[in-house]
Design an enzyme around this catalytic site. Sequence first.
Site, PDB file in Angstrom:
ATOM      1  CG  ASP A  70      -0.295  -0.058   2.519  1.00 40.14           C
ATOM      2  OD1 ASP A  70       0.920   0.221   2.580  1.00 40.14           O
ATOM      3  OD2 ASP A  70      -0.957  -0.367   3.517  1.00 40.14           O
ATOM      4  CG  ASP A 112      -5.794  -5.445   2.871  1.00 38.79           C
ATOM      5  OD1 ASP A 112      -5.315  -5.055   3.959  1.00 38.79           O
ATOM      6  OD2 ASP A 112      -6.422  -4.686   2.113  1.00 38.79           O
TER       7      ASP A 112
END
EC number: 2.4.2.29
Length: 373
Positions: free
Chosen positions: A90, A270
């Site tokens: 990320d 996730d």
Amino acid sequence: MHFQIDKTDSKARACTIKTAHSTIQTPVFMPVGTVGAVKALDATDLATFIKPEIILGNTYHLYIRPGDEVIKTMGKLHGFTKYPKSFLTDSGGFQAFSLSDNVKIDEGGITFRSHLDGSKHYFTPKKVIDIQNNLGSDIMMILDDLVALPATQERIKASIERTTRWAEESITYHRANQKKGIGVDQNIFAIIQGGTDKAFREKSAKELCRLDYDGFAIGGLSVGEANQDMYDTVEWTTQFMPEEKPRYLMGVGTPEDLVENVSRGVDMFDCVMPTRNARNGTLFTSFGKVNIKKAEYTTDAGPIDPECGCMVCQTYSRAYLRHLFRSREITYFRLATIHNLYYYLNLMKEMREAILEERFNDFKVTFYRKRGK
């Protein structure tokens, strides 16, 4: 990246994603390996007991420690961690906001202080791509302007507009880098924002999905809003996302959340929930959650979940797991994490099989019936 849709069942999708390091079958849940390791497990545990084709790493944490330049020197994430499959990283923006005091955002990026030593840092759209180039992840997420809910309409609107500008800057920079031989095998996803406001979500999705990204994520959910609000927002947003590219719902969630959002067309997920809850004594099963701290399990010789095929359920009793938890034995964290992640990944496998066989609705009915719902 190669992406293909193998089968659809109503809005639910079974797809295949091929990166430089693995072939990923969706729906997929990505275990979270924040600092380059899934908590309590090593690469051998992952390969032997969980077998994920992709895990998630955190750009903020890896940048702060040990540093992306160190990781690059050590063979990037794959060489450093010895995990041979795909990594998604990320942008680190969420952690910059949530872990730092006195965060400042301007048109150029985000100014924040390290949660470790208070040192000052500045994340820009180009900077987070440079960091992720050093990390060598297979899928990179761009920097976006996060909004904590609830927020004013003005703040959400500003967030969307800034996120779009940063997305335009990010994709231009990444594609130019690739022409120079940088990040050639790395893919890049943009992040759709807009809170739970349908008009803002539509605006964000349409502006971002016209850009040359490899996939698109829905961000800014699972932050305290009601479950139904999340589901409604996802269902609304996916209609504006291209069918021919992966769809990723960030930070979600419970087993119920996974089932509901797969039914709304999401491919990738996730969440820290299975690993964090494992360490806190909550184990996921086909019949709901088991709180292993309860005294009723003191002499329970049965497995955590009689329907589970994981190493833990095939070997150990609830009584033993409870004993290890109460003793604060490190072995408990490993065994509980293996079980919870196996359960999550097996749930995704079962959903994929149901989609391929066009019986997803029946699967969903059975899923809830076992939970008494």
